[in-house]
Design a protein around this motif. Structure first.
Motif, PDB file in Angstrom:
ATOM      1  N   GLN A  55      63.250  42.176  42.773  1.00  0.00           N
ATOM      2  CA  GLN A  55      63.142  40.990  41.938  1.00  0.00           C
ATOM      3  C   GLN A  55      62.017  41.071  40.908  1.00  0.00           C
ATOM      4  N   LEU A  56      61.188  42.113  41.008  1.00  0.00           N
ATOM      5  CA  LEU A  56      60.061  42.226  40.090  1.00  0.00           C
ATOM      6  C   LEU A  56      60.533  42.608  38.688  1.00  0.00           C
ATOM      7  N   PRO A  57      59.923  41.983  37.680  1.00  0.00           N
ATOM      8  CA  PRO A  57      60.263  42.399  36.320  1.00  0.00           C
ATOM      9  C   PRO A  57      59.708  43.799  36.038  1.00  0.00           C
ATOM     10  N   GLU A  58      60.249  44.437  35.027  1.00  0.00           N
ATOM     11  CA  GLU A  58      59.777  45.765  34.644  1.00  0.00           C
ATOM     12  C   GLU A  58      58.276  45.699  34.345  1.00  0.00           C
ATOM     13  N   GLY A  59      57.588  46.748  34.757  1.00  0.00           N
ATOM     14  CA  GLY A  59      56.154  46.806  34.492  1.00  0.00           C
ATOM     15  C   GLY A  59      55.297  46.367  35.663  1.00  0.00           C
ATOM     16  N   TRP A  60      55.936  45.979  36.781  1.00  0.00           N
ATOM     17  CA  TRP A  60      55.197  45.539  37.967  1.00  0.00           C
ATOM     18  C   TRP A  60      55.605  46.367  39.172  1.00  0.00           C
ATOM     19  N   ALA A  61      54.672  46.542  40.109  1.00  0.00           N
ATOM     20  CA  ALA A  61      54.933  47.357  41.296  1.00  0.00           C
ATOM     21  C   ALA A  61      54.240  46.755  42.514  1.00  0.00           C
ATOM     22  N   LEU A  62      54.703  47.147  43.683  1.00  0.00           N
ATOM     23  CA  LEU A  62      54.121  46.710  44.946  1.00  0.00           C
ATOM     24  C   LEU A  62      53.204  47.788  45.515  1.00  0.00           C
ATOM     25  N   VAL A  63      52.126  47.356  46.150  1.00  0.00           N
ATOM     26  CA  VAL A  63      51.261  48.243  46.922  1.00  0.00           C
ATOM     27  C   VAL A  63      50.960  47.555  48.242  1.00  0.00           C
ATOM     28  N   SER A  64      50.642  48.369  49.240  1.00  0.00           N
ATOM     29  CA  SER A  64      50.348  47.831  50.564  1.00  0.00           C
ATOM     30  C   SER A  64      49.172  48.579  51.166  1.00  0.00           C
ATOM     31  N   ASP A  65      48.249  47.831  51.744  1.00  0.00           N
ATOM     32  CA  ASP A  65      47.115  48.396  52.485  1.00  0.00           C
ATOM     33  C   ASP A  65      46.245  49.352  51.673  1.00  0.00           C
ATOM     34  N   VAL A  66      46.141  49.110  50.363  1.00  0.00           N
ATOM     35  CA  VAL A  66      45.156  49.832  49.563  1.00  0.00           C
ATOM     36  C   VAL A  66      44.000  48.879  49.306  1.00  0.00           C
ATOM     37  N   ALA A  67      42.841  49.425  49.031  1.00  0.00           N
ATOM     38  CA  ALA A  67      41.623  48.619  48.925  1.00  0.00           C
ATOM     39  C   ALA A  67      41.516  47.906  47.572  1.00  0.00           C
ATOM     40  N   PHE A  68      41.041  46.662  47.646  1.00  0.00           N
ATOM     41  CA  PHE A  68      40.707  45.867  46.474  1.00  0.00           C
ATOM     42  C   PHE A  68      39.315  45.288  46.700  1.00  0.00           C
ATOM     43  N   PRO A  69      38.269  45.968  46.216  1.00  0.00           N
ATOM     44  CA  PRO A  69      36.908  45.426  46.368  1.00  0.00           C
ATOM     45  C   PRO A  69      36.727  44.170  45.511  1.00  0.00           C
ATOM     46  N   ASP A  71      33.526  42.307  45.908  1.00  0.00           N
ATOM     47  CA  ASP A  71      32.096  42.420  45.664  1.00  0.00           C
ATOM     48  C   ASP A  71      31.535  43.343  46.740  1.00  0.00           C
ATOM     49  N   ASP A  72      30.219  43.433  46.842  1.00  0.00           N
ATOM     50  CA  ASP A  72      29.622  44.349  47.829  1.00  0.00           C
ATOM     51  C   ASP A  72      29.928  43.969  49.265  1.00  0.00           C
ATOM     52  N   ALA A  73      30.314  42.713  49.522  1.00  0.00           N
ATOM     53  CA  ALA A  73      30.536  42.246  50.891  1.00  0.00           C
ATOM     54  C   ALA A  73      32.004  41.996  51.226  1.00  0.00           C
ATOM     55  N   ASN A  74      32.902  42.217  50.280  1.00  0.00           N
ATOM     56  CA  ASN A  74      34.318  41.915  50.521  1.00  0.00           C
ATOM     57  C   ASN A  74      35.210  42.956  49.865  1.00  0.00           C
ATOM     58  N   GLU A  75      35.952  43.678  50.697  1.00  0.00           N
ATOM     59  CA  GLU A  75      36.966  44.628  50.243  1.00  0.00           C
ATOM     60  C   GLU A  75      38.193  44.386  51.100  1.00  0.00           C
ATOM     61  N   PHE A  76      39.231  43.832  50.493  1.00  0.00           N
ATOM     62  CA  PHE A  76      40.445  43.517  51.227  1.00  0.00           C
ATOM     63  C   PHE A  76      41.497  44.586  50.989  1.00  0.00           C
ATOM     64  N   CYS A  77      42.352  44.766  51.993  1.00  0.00           N
ATOM     65  CA  CYS A  77      43.502  45.658  51.910  1.00  0.00           C
ATOM     66  C   CYS A  77      44.736  44.800  52.164  1.00  0.00           C
ATOM     67  N   PRO A  78      45.221  44.082  51.143  1.00  0.00           N
ATOM     68  CA  PRO A  78      46.338  43.158  51.358  1.00  0.00           C
ATOM     69  C   PRO A  78      47.560  43.853  51.931  1.00  0.00           C
ATOM     70  N   ASP A  79      48.294  43.092  52.736  1.00  0.00           N
ATOM     71  CA  ASP A  79      49.521  43.623  53.293  1.00  0.00           C
ATOM     72  C   ASP A  79      50.527  43.932  52.189  1.00  0.00           C
ATOM     73  N   LEU A  80      50.517  43.132  51.143  1.00  0.00           N
ATOM     74  CA  LEU A  80      51.386  43.365  49.996  1.00  0.00           C
ATOM     75  C   LEU A  80      50.720  42.756  48.770  1.00  0.00           C
ATOM     76  N   ALA A  81      50.678  43.511  47.696  1.00  0.00           N
ATOM     77  CA  ALA A  81      50.118  43.000  46.437  1.00  0.00           C
ATOM     78  C   ALA A  81      50.979  43.508  45.295  1.00  0.00           C
ATOM     79  N   VAL A  82      51.163  42.656  44.291  1.00  0.00           N
ATOM     80  CA  VAL A  82      51.886  43.036  43.088  1.00  0.00           C
ATOM     81  C   VAL A  82      50.842  43.314  42.013  1.00  0.00           C
ATOM     82  N   ILE A  83      50.901  44.538  41.462  1.00  0.00           N
ATOM     83  CA  ILE A  83      49.972  44.947  40.411  1.00  0.00           C
ATOM     84  C   ILE A  83      50.775  45.599  39.282  1.00  0.00           C
ATOM     85  N   PRO A  84      50.159  45.795  38.120  1.00  0.00           N
ATOM     86  CA  PRO A  84      50.879  46.479  37.041  1.00  0.00           C
ATOM     87  C   PRO A  84      51.337  47.872  37.473  1.00  0.00           C
ATOM     88  N   ALA A  85      52.566  48.223  37.113  1.00  0.00           N
ATOM     89  CA  ALA A  85      53.131  49.519  37.495  1.00  0.00           C
ATOM     90  C   ALA A  85      52.304  50.670  36.940  1.00  0.00           C
TER      91      ALA A  85
END
Length: 188
Positions: A55-69, A71-85
């Motif tokens: 269902q995602l429009p062109e130019g978007w992709a899914l990632v899972s369990d990769v790091a998204f810092p 700040d210095d005290a918070n780095e999440f690894c979302p179960d699913l995130a939509v980011i630019p392809a």
């Protein structure tokens, strides 16, 4: 946060994940948090991935369990995130949190407080338009939208069963919640 700071944080997490296979590791409010991975957790992510990907429009992709810092005290690894392809194609182990357009977390017994209380504040503070909390323990999904500096201003809880329609900046997404797994203990 600088690139070297991101790399340092991710290096620390990678070492822990290697030492404790079968655990998801994140940094939340300065604490290293490790959660065991359960079958319903993975099955929920897989089903959601297959539902959303087409269902995602062109130019978007899914990632899972990769790091998204964040700040210095918070780095999440979302179960699913939509980011630019284009960013996803770089095949990195960590990305800037500002790339996330939609994020989903699957609740486990150990993550209830983080998924429902802590992460919404951080995701909203970065302007992530939609946050989904899929809860196989309770058999429902919580949708959050309209991000503000202190969290999301809109929130709905829908029991698994009907089709969930999400109006997002990516367009309308439809999620047939009846296909999502429910922990047998939630039914008793």
């Amino acid at each position: 946060m600088t690139v070297s700071g991101i790399d340092r944080l991710h290096s620390q997490l990678s070492k822990l994940e290697d030492m404790f296979p079968g655990f998801l590791t994140e940094i939340v409010e300065g604490s290293i948090v490790m959660n065991p991975v359960r079958p319903f957790h993975g099955k929920t992510i897989q089903r959601l991935w297959s539902i959303v990907e087409g269902q995602l429009p062109e130019g978007w992709a899914l990632v899972s369990d990769v790091a998204f810092p964040f700040d210095d005290a918070n780095e999440f690894c979302p179960d699913l995130a939509v980011i630019p392809a284009e960013a996803e194609a770089e095949n990195r182990s960590a990305y800037p949190a500002d790339l996330i357009e939609l994020v989903a977390e699957v609740v486990s017994p150990e993550s209830v407080r983080r998924d429902y209380e802590m992460k919404p504040r951080w995701y909203a503070s970065r302007g992530i338009a939609n946050y989904l909390v899929l809860d196989p323990l309770k058999g429902h999904v919580v949708t959050m939208w309209n991000p503000g500096p202190d969290g999301y201003r809109g929130r709905d809880t829908i029991s698994y069963g009907p089709e969930l329609a999400i109006d997002s900046s990516l367009g309308k997404l439809s999620i047939p919640t009846a296909r999502l797994p429910v922990d047998p203990k939630a039914r008793s």
